[in-house]
Design an enzyme around this catalytic site. Sequence first.
Site, short mmCIF file in Angstrom:
data_model
loop_
_atom_site.label_atom_id
_atom_site.label_comp_id
_atom_site.label_asym_id
_atom_site.label_seq_id
_atom_site.Cartn_x
_atom_site.Cartn_y
_atom_site.Cartn_z
N GLY A 12 0.78 -1.24 0.00
CA GLY A 12 0.00 0.00 0.00
C GLY A 12 0.81 1.28 0.00
O GLY A 12 0.29 2.35 0.32
N ASN A 14 1.82 2.91 -2.53
CA ASN A 14 1.26 3.83 -3.53
C ASN A 14 -0.03 4.47 -3.02
O ASN A 14 -0.29 5.64 -3.28
CB ASN A 14 1.04 3.12 -4.86
CG ASN A 14 2.33 3.03 -5.65
OD1 ASN A 14 2.76 4.02 -6.26
ND2 ASN A 14 2.98 1.89 -5.61
N LYS A 65 -15.96 -14.89 -10.13
CA LYS A 65 -15.47 -13.51 -10.19
C LYS A 65 -16.63 -12.53 -10.36
O LYS A 65 -16.62 -11.43 -9.82
CB LYS A 65 -14.48 -13.36 -11.35
CG LYS A 65 -13.76 -12.00 -11.37
CD LYS A 65 -12.96 -11.78 -12.63
CE LYS A 65 -11.62 -12.45 -12.63
NZ LYS A 65 -10.59 -11.70 -11.91
N MET A 90 -3.53 -7.42 -7.26
CA MET A 90 -2.95 -8.56 -7.97
C MET A 90 -3.98 -9.49 -8.59
O MET A 90 -3.89 -10.71 -8.48
CB MET A 90 -2.04 -9.34 -7.00
CG MET A 90 -0.91 -8.52 -6.42
SD MET A 90 0.17 -7.82 -7.68
CE MET A 90 1.12 -9.28 -8.08
N ARG A 91 -4.98 -8.90 -9.24
CA ARG A 91 -6.03 -9.70 -9.88
C ARG A 91 -6.41 -9.09 -11.20
O ARG A 91 -6.38 -7.85 -11.32
CB ARG A 91 -7.33 -9.59 -9.06
CG ARG A 91 -7.48 -10.57 -8.11
CD ARG A 91 -8.73 -10.55 -7.28
NE ARG A 91 -8.42 -11.51 -6.27
CZ ARG A 91 -8.38 -12.80 -6.48
NH1 ARG A 91 -8.76 -13.32 -7.61
NH2 ARG A 91 -8.00 -13.60 -5.53
N LEU A 92 -6.81 -9.91 -12.13
CA LEU A 92 -7.37 -9.36 -13.37
C LEU A 92 -8.77 -8.84 -13.05
O LEU A 92 -9.53 -9.49 -12.34
CB LEU A 92 -7.45 -10.43 -14.45
CG LEU A 92 -6.13 -10.86 -15.08
CD1 LEU A 92 -6.38 -11.96 -16.11
CD2 LEU A 92 -5.42 -9.68 -15.73
N HIS A 109 2.16 0.06 -13.33
CA HIS A 109 2.98 -1.15 -13.51
C HIS A 109 4.45 -0.74 -13.56
O HIS A 109 4.80 0.20 -14.28
CB HIS A 109 2.57 -1.85 -14.81
CG HIS A 109 3.33 -3.12 -15.02
ND1 HIS A 109 3.00 -4.29 -14.34
CD2 HIS A 109 4.42 -3.41 -15.77
CE1 HIS A 109 3.86 -5.23 -14.70
NE2 HIS A 109 4.72 -4.73 -15.55
C1 GRF Z 1 4.02 -1.29 -7.29
O1 GRF Z 1 5.34 -1.55 -7.70
C2 GRF Z 1 3.12 -1.19 -8.48
O2 GRF Z 1 3.74 -0.67 -9.63
C3 GRF Z 1 2.74 -2.63 -8.73
O3 GRF Z 1 2.62 -3.19 -7.45
C4 GRF Z 1 3.45 -2.47 -6.53
C5 GRF Z 1 2.57 -2.06 -5.38
O4 GRF Z 1 3.31 -1.55 -4.30
N1 GRF Z 1 1.55 -2.73 -9.54
P1 GRF Z 1 2.54 -0.93 -3.05
O5 GRF Z 1 1.59 -2.00 -2.52
O6 GRF Z 1 1.80 0.29 -3.51
O7 GRF Z 1 3.60 -0.60 -2.06
#
Ligand code: GRF
Length: 188
Positions: A12, A14, A65, A90-92, A109
């Site tokens: 988390g 981000n 889903k 982490m899911r489509l 990404h």
């Molecule tokens: C980041 O590197 C993002 O680009 C990728 O997953 C990671 C998430 O990191 N999709 P965080 O959970 O926000 O620390």
Amino acid sequence: MKKLAIFASGNGSNFQAIYESMKAGEIEAEISFVFTDKVNAGVIDRAKSVNIPVYQLAQKDFKSKEYFEQEILKLLNEYKVDFIILAGYMRLVGETLLSSYENRIINIHPSLLPAFAGKDAIGQAFRANVLVTGITVHYVDAGMDTGPIIAQQVVEVNPDETIESLEAKIHRVEHIFYPQVIKDLVSK
Ligand code: GRF
């Protein structure tokens, strides 16, 4: 004010960066809630500690889903969410959310897509000995890291780079870059 839902499965960091950028008045939007599919995701404590509602649902507890996403859609409708921001989710994303939020779901990404899609993008790039890699923010479609690109940021790989230093550098850049892209997106 536009309303955002942040979807995350992990740490988390981000989410935290987006939250802090909003708090500093840099993004004209508010975070309605955090959604996670993992019971032990680090994002849960981060969100709780700044009083953002957190909802956790596991797809395995639903028949499919579609049923899982219908439950998420109820929350999105309840809060009148404008954009879904994936940050380490982490899911489509399935048809239920894609059709309700067309062009309103974005993802970050840690590579210059279409290079190094999928898991461990930073490791993939490091092992390929590329001289530059980076970060992509894109609209989400049904594929894995395949939607239309919104913005990219280059990150150089130094000659003495280690996987750890590259990961740390990419995350530092993500925390500046993602809030900037979101700021532009919500002010359109
Ligand atoms: C980041 O590197 C993002 O680009 C990728 O997953 C990671 C998430 O990191 N999709 P965080 O959970 O926000 O620390």
